[in-house]
Write a protein that holds these residues in place. Structure first.
Motif, short mmCIF file in Angstrom:
data_model
loop_
_atom_site.label_atom_id
_atom_site.label_comp_id
_atom_site.label_asym_id
_atom_site.label_seq_id
_atom_site.Cartn_x
_atom_site.Cartn_y
_atom_site.Cartn_z
N HIS A 1 0.78 -1.15 0.05
CA HIS A 1 -0.15 -0.03 0.21
C HIS A 1 0.88 1.36 0.06
CE1 HIS A 1 -3.84 -1.89 0.12
NE2 HIS A 1 -3.67 -2.42 1.37
N VAL A 2 1.87 1.43 0.80
CA VAL A 2 2.74 2.43 0.89
C VAL A 2 3.27 2.62 -0.47
CG1 VAL A 2 4.63 3.42 1.92
CG2 VAL A 2 3.24 2.19 3.45
N SER A 3 3.67 1.45 -0.92
CA SER A 3 4.45 1.81 -2.25
C SER A 3 3.45 2.28 -3.37
CB SER A 3 4.88 0.19 -2.61
OG SER A 3 5.68 0.39 -3.99
N ARG A 4 2.17 1.81 -3.46
CA ARG A 4 1.28 2.29 -4.32
C ARG A 4 1.16 3.80 -3.95
NH1 ARG A 4 -0.82 -2.57 -4.51
NH2 ARG A 4 -1.94 -2.17 -2.63
N LEU A 5 1.02 4.02 -2.76
CA LEU A 5 0.75 5.49 -2.24
C LEU A 5 1.81 6.77 -3.06
CD1 LEU A 5 -0.40 5.26 1.40
CD2 LEU A 5 -1.42 6.35 -0.50
N LEU A 6 3.03 5.97 -2.82
CA LEU A 6 4.25 6.98 -3.43
C LEU A 6 4.20 7.06 -4.61
CD1 LEU A 6 6.94 5.12 -1.34
CD2 LEU A 6 6.20 7.51 -1.04
N SER A 7 3.66 5.81 -5.36
CA SER A 7 3.59 5.95 -7.10
C SER A 7 2.51 6.93 -7.27
CB SER A 7 3.74 4.68 -7.51
OG SER A 7 2.64 4.51 -8.49
N LYS A 8 1.18 6.57 -6.66
CA LYS A 8 0.33 7.35 -7.18
C LYS A 8 0.18 8.99 -6.95
CE LYS A 8 -3.95 4.26 -6.71
NZ LYS A 8 -5.30 4.14 -6.22
N LEU A 9 0.54 9.15 -5.75
CA LEU A 9 1.10 10.56 -5.29
C LEU A 9 2.19 11.26 -5.72
CD1 LEU A 9 -0.28 9.98 -1.45
CD2 LEU A 9 -1.53 10.75 -3.51
N ASP A 10 3.17 10.43 -6.49
CA ASP A 10 4.15 10.83 -7.16
C ASP A 10 5.28 11.34 -5.92
OD1 ASP A 10 6.07 11.28 -8.80
OD2 ASP A 10 5.15 13.56 -9.40
N LEU A 11 5.61 10.80 -4.74
CA LEU A 11 6.22 11.17 -3.82
C LEU A 11 7.52 10.18 -3.81
CD1 LEU A 11 3.58 11.92 -1.15
CD2 LEU A 11 4.99 13.53 -2.71
N ASN A 12 8.34 10.58 -2.86
CA ASN A 12 9.57 9.62 -2.71
C ASN A 12 10.00 8.93 -1.57
OD1 ASN A 12 10.68 10.94 -5.15
ND2 ASN A 12 11.36 12.80 -3.96
N ASN A 13 9.22 9.36 -0.36
CA ASN A 13 9.30 8.61 0.84
C ASN A 13 8.22 9.04 1.78
OD1 ASN A 13 9.92 11.04 2.35
ND2 ASN A 13 11.74 11.04 1.23
N ARG A 14 8.06 8.15 2.70
CA ARG A 14 6.79 8.02 3.72
C ARG A 14 6.66 9.32 4.35
NH1 ARG A 14 6.00 4.67 7.95
NH2 ARG A 14 5.85 3.02 6.26
N VAL A 15 7.77 10.16 4.51
CA VAL A 15 7.77 11.59 5.30
C VAL A 15 6.77 12.61 4.52
CG1 VAL A 15 8.98 13.42 6.11
CG2 VAL A 15 10.00 11.23 6.45
N GLN A 16 7.11 12.34 3.10
CA GLN A 16 6.31 13.28 2.29
C GLN A 16 4.73 12.77 2.21
OE1 GLN A 16 8.33 13.11 -1.37
NE2 GLN A 16 10.09 14.11 -0.61
N ILE A 17 4.44 11.58 2.51
CA ILE A 17 3.00 11.08 2.67
C ILE A 17 2.60 11.64 3.84
CG2 ILE A 17 1.49 9.20 3.09
CD1 ILE A 17 3.52 7.51 1.46
N ALA A 18 3.33 11.61 4.83
CA ALA A 18 2.92 12.16 6.34
C ALA A 18 2.43 13.78 6.08
CB ALA A 18 3.95 12.04 7.33
N LEU A 19 3.61 14.47 5.56
CA LEU A 19 3.33 15.98 5.35
C LEU A 19 2.14 16.22 4.56
CD1 LEU A 19 6.87 17.13 4.71
CD2 LEU A 19 5.54 16.68 7.09
N LEU A 20 1.59 15.29 3.53
CA LEU A 20 0.47 15.54 2.60
C LEU A 20 -0.94 15.41 3.56
CD1 LEU A 20 -0.31 16.22 -0.28
CD2 LEU A 20 -0.33 13.82 -0.73
N VAL A 21 -0.75 14.05 4.21
CA VAL A 21 -1.75 13.92 4.95
C VAL A 21 -2.16 15.03 6.01
CG1 VAL A 21 -2.73 12.34 6.84
CG2 VAL A 21 -1.64 11.51 4.87
N HIS A 22 -1.08 15.77 6.60
CA HIS A 22 -1.29 16.68 7.66
C HIS A 22 -1.87 18.20 6.86
CE1 HIS A 22 0.13 14.12 10.70
NE2 HIS A 22 -0.14 15.38 11.44
N ASP A 23 -1.29 18.35 5.69
CA ASP A 23 -1.86 19.50 4.90
C ASP A 23 -3.57 19.29 4.46
OD1 ASP A 23 0.35 21.03 4.98
OD2 ASP A 23 0.80 20.62 2.71
N ALA A 24 -3.61 18.13 4.41
CA ALA A 24 -5.10 17.76 4.10
C ALA A 24 -6.06 17.77 5.28
CB ALA A 24 -5.38 16.51 3.11
#
Lengths: 221, 221
Positions: free
Chosen positions: A195-218
């Motif tokens: 799932h994390v891998s798909r998240l990175l690819s779908k959201l065009d991000l490089n690592n989980r920290v960037q996922i976390a930041l995006l979630v917090h922005d939202a």
DNA sequence: CGCCTTCCGCACGGATCGCTCAGGATGGCG
DNA sequence: CGCCATCCTGAGCGATCCGTGCGGAAGGCG
């Protein structure tokens, strides 16, 4: 309101002339009674303890202890009097600091005398009163277009995620490890990775920290 | 104000009775003229384009397009009319969303008629007008002790870090990898790892995501 | 039913991360 | 100077993370 016992008012300002003016202003109103005066923040705190007013009219710029600090100190107690800040300066910092400190009113000194009295009565009955320019400031502050659109953009990017993916994203955003997420959602560790891998690819991000930041922005908390 | 040209007002509400009531209310004021009416948000947007009112009184709960969306659409243009939201519901979400969308007023429907008119005039002259309960909500929102102390606590935890450590922490908070950080700060990769490791231990955290979240709570951007 | 699409789940390997230990540079202090 | 403390720097190694590939379950469609 005028049938009740009078409103007990304290006046805090380092300028004796201002205090005199306010005293005279209130003198014409039998429903308001000045029970204390103070010339700086320190005196204000002790006066609040000694005379338990209902309302305090508080200047900001004063020697020794300023009005913002005094407000915070006074309002930190249980059953504290309401504070109306009355000042010439409406800088953003002052307004926010005063309201965060527990003030229920923020008036500029160019407020017509009648409205100062109205504000005292209004705050005494539980409402809050702000000068129009102060309201404007407050609105601009919460409206902060940057924060608003950032949230909107972040939400848009997260929009076409699977339900499962969103759950994983949120837990990533909380700072959990993949193993913790697996336990939390009842799936195996490699699945979380998927799932994390798909998240990175779908959201065009490089690592989980960037996922976390995006979630917090939202703001998905 | 009454010597000027009349204020052009649009009324948006899905209830014909409410519209009628407002029309009659405004009828007694020669300085305000109703130039358009609409029964939902979509009509409101087209009506705003067609009749360029100065002020729009906007309901929130309406069929098809609600008042919040309509407000945002209308206010997104240059020289758009001012919007005063007029609703029975003062939920926090509504208030913030409306103000973020560009509304300059938020009145509850139990507002006395005289004050509705006063609000229209006040907003027409550039000020903002909110019902007392709405002001209270707004204050509680900015005062949000949680957000304030969270920032303070986060700053406190970051206080006794080395200058170098703080730099690394900030870059981690931006979502950079250790390799990127190494390049950015001109040090070797293992050194960055060392710093991150010490950050985790000093701050008592488990992984870099939590460092990032802490940095963001502290608002070091 | 057969076919396709979408989503969830899993396993393996390379990349990255995080921990531990250790060397070197600087500055305070007797 | 010798000693200590603090900080920056770095290397080796195990743990975790991230990418790829693949199989199965569920739903839409002719």
């Amino acid at each position: 309101m005028t049938g009740e016992r009078p409103i007990r008012l304290a006046i805090v300002d380092d300028d004796p002339l201002v205090r005199a003016g306010l005293r005279i202003l209130v003198g014409g109103s039998p429903d308001i009674e000045v029970v204390a005066e103070a010339g700086d923040g320190a005196e204000a705190v002790t006066a609040a303890d000694a005379h338990w007013p209902d309302i305090i009219l508080m200047d900001i710029r004063m020697p020794r202890v300023d009005g913002l600090v005094a407000t915070r100190r006074i309002r930190s107690r249980e059953g504290a009097p309401q504070v109306i800040v009355l000042t010439t300066f409406d800088a953003d910092e002052y307004v926010l600091e005063a309201l965060r400190g527990g003030a229920s009113g923020f008036l500029l000194k160019d407020t017509p005398p009648r409205e100062i009295l109205a504000a005292v009565r209004s705050v005494a009955s539980g409402a809050a009163t702000l000068s129009p320019t102060v309201i404007r400031r407050l609105i601009d502050h919460v409206a902060d277009p940057e924060a608003g659109t950032r949230r909107a953009r972040a939400r848009a990017r997260l929009a076409d995620l699977t339900e499962r993916e969103r759950e994983v994203a949120i837990l990533v955003g909380q700072g959990h490890s993949n193993a913790e997420i697996a336990g939390e959602l009842g799936m195996s560790l490699p699945t979380v990775k998927g799932h994390v891998s798909r998240l990175l690819s779908k959201l065009d991000l490089n690592n989980r920290v960037q996922i976390a930041l995006l979630v917090h922005d939202a703001e998905l908390l």
